[in-house]
Design a protein around this motif. Sequence first.
Motif, PDB file in Angstrom:
ATOM      1  N   GLU A  17     -20.255 -27.876 -10.844  1.00  0.00           N
ATOM      2  CA  GLU A  17     -19.356 -28.176 -11.941  1.00  0.00           C
ATOM      3  C   GLU A  17     -18.714 -26.905 -12.460  1.00  0.00           C
ATOM      4  O   GLU A  17     -17.557 -26.870 -12.798  1.00  0.00           O
ATOM      5  N   ARG A  46     -20.783 -21.463 -23.722  1.00  0.00           N
ATOM      6  CA  ARG A  46     -21.460 -22.066 -22.575  1.00  0.00           C
ATOM      7  C   ARG A  46     -20.469 -22.389 -21.451  1.00  0.00           C
ATOM      8  O   ARG A  46     -20.739 -22.146 -20.290  1.00  0.00           O
ATOM      9  N   LEU A  47     -19.317 -22.909 -21.830  1.00  0.00           N
ATOM     10  CA  LEU A  47     -18.272 -23.224 -20.849  1.00  0.00           C
ATOM     11  C   LEU A  47     -17.894 -21.977 -20.059  1.00  0.00           C
ATOM     12  O   LEU A  47     -17.705 -22.020 -18.846  1.00  0.00           O
ATOM     13  N   ILE A  50     -20.956 -20.599 -17.878  1.00  0.00           N
ATOM     14  CA  ILE A  50     -21.216 -21.407 -16.683  1.00  0.00           C
ATOM     15  C   ILE A  50     -20.133 -21.138 -15.641  1.00  0.00           C
ATOM     16  O   ILE A  50     -20.298 -21.448 -14.462  1.00  0.00           O
ATOM     17  N   VAL A 144     -12.480 -28.715 -25.879  1.00  0.00           N
ATOM     18  CA  VAL A 144     -12.321 -27.981 -24.633  1.00  0.00           C
ATOM     19  C   VAL A 144     -13.293 -28.516 -23.582  1.00  0.00           C
ATOM     20  O   VAL A 144     -14.454 -28.797 -23.861  1.00  0.00           O
ATOM     21  N   LYS A 145     -12.759 -28.674 -22.372  1.00  0.00           N
ATOM     22  CA  LYS A 145     -13.593 -29.184 -21.282  1.00  0.00           C
ATOM     23  C   LYS A 145     -13.656 -28.137 -20.167  1.00  0.00           C
ATOM     24  O   LYS A 145     -12.866 -27.204 -20.152  1.00  0.00           O
ATOM     25  N   LEU A 146     -14.533 -28.392 -19.227  1.00  0.00           N
ATOM     26  CA  LEU A 146     -14.647 -27.504 -18.072  1.00  0.00           C
ATOM     27  C   LEU A 146     -13.321 -27.373 -17.345  1.00  0.00           C
ATOM     28  O   LEU A 146     -12.949 -26.292 -16.894  1.00  0.00           O
ATOM     29  N   ARG A 193      -8.826 -35.362 -18.136  1.00  0.00           N
ATOM     30  CA  ARG A 193     -10.252 -35.312 -17.803  1.00  0.00           C
ATOM     31  C   ARG A 193     -10.528 -34.165 -16.835  1.00  0.00           C
ATOM     32  O   ARG A 193      -9.806 -33.963 -15.909  1.00  0.00           O
TER      33      ARG A 193
ATOM     34  N   GLN B  30     -19.152 -34.366 -21.082  1.00  0.00           N
ATOM     35  CA  GLN B  30     -18.765 -32.991 -20.755  1.00  0.00           C
ATOM     36  C   GLN B  30     -19.891 -32.011 -21.110  1.00  0.00           C
ATOM     37  O   GLN B  30     -20.169 -31.069 -20.376  1.00  0.00           O
ATOM     38  N   LEU B  34     -22.791 -29.180 -18.932  1.00  0.00           N
ATOM     39  CA  LEU B  34     -23.044 -27.771 -19.210  1.00  0.00           C
ATOM     40  C   LEU B  34     -24.536 -27.452 -19.279  1.00  0.00           C
ATOM     41  O   LEU B  34     -24.935 -26.312 -19.501  1.00  0.00           O
TER      42      LEU B  34
END
Lengths: 193, 152
Positions: A17, A46-47, A50, A144-146, A193, B30, B34
């Motif tokens: 991911e 964290r985003l 990662i 905010v998303k990955l 998405r 989401q 994480l």
Amino acid sequence: MARNGVFSRRKWLEKSEGFDLSLSDSHEAHVLAVDDSLVDRKVIERLLKISSCKVTAVDSGRRALQFLGLDEEKSSVTFDGLKVDLIITDYCMPGMTGYELLKKIKESSTFREIPVVIMSSENILARIHRCLEEGAEDFIVKPVKLSDVKRLKDCMLGQDRMESEDRGINKRKSCETSDILSSSPSTSPPSSR
Amino acid sequence: MDVIVQLQAQFVEYTTSLYREGFLDDQFTQLQKLQDESNPDFVVEVVRLFFEDSEKLLNNLATALQQQCVDYKQVDAHVHQFKGSSSSIGAQRVKNVCVAFRNYCEEKNLEGCLRCLQQAKHEYYLMKSKLETLFRLEQEILAAGGSVPMMT
């Protein structure tokens, strides 16, 4: 010009991911994240982590400027070890807004080259336009998303690629040349998405 | 083994219902992405931060709306923060109340604001209790030696 963030213009080949925002094998990107919300700071941190970034998270524009050494117009020579590759900031913050922070950074001869990305919970076209006009690299609509962090790759790798002739950085990912050379930012629709 | 399977089924059903009833939205999913072995408690940690933050905000809102002369800009600032953090963790129903709340702030409608505050409190505490149940279920599965099903 705003691109529709729902349609990915490039296919990223990711193993997991998270994906690797490293600029090279030896240099992990260092991102300065600015947000007055504790919850949002934790999430963005964290985003980014990662995605293989070093992160410094601060809670205000003021602290961001202090970190960069801009607050009292001090020389940045002493901050070489803390080189920042990207600044990502919330728009609505008490005291100094993200927009004001953006302006201060773009006014600085030392730091104006650092890409600045603005985050906002409000998808207001005039606001987006204003930020992009002032030199923001991109504008992300919260939450905010990955996939949003993935798009930031342009900001950092784009700069680096133009300087480097080594195509090895992106062996795992395919990039359209036009995207690398293009500096037009994109916006993320709220429901992407 | 049976116990684990049962608990896992319970977990899946409960989680599904939270999404179906609008308590959680995609942003919660989401957050799950994480979490990994290096950060196994990420979601719980963020949610706990949200709980602390929210309870402060609700108190601030109550105080702000009790003033002789209500400062609607201040009230709106608190609601904006609440809307932001609830949106960031996927607390959809809380976020939706905040949206309505902001409209009343703009109209300087005290009655509307007070109603929204009550609604926000209601939705928040409901959400809190549901998430705590969810986390308890997770702990039960782990304690029984099972793994928590991934909800994608």
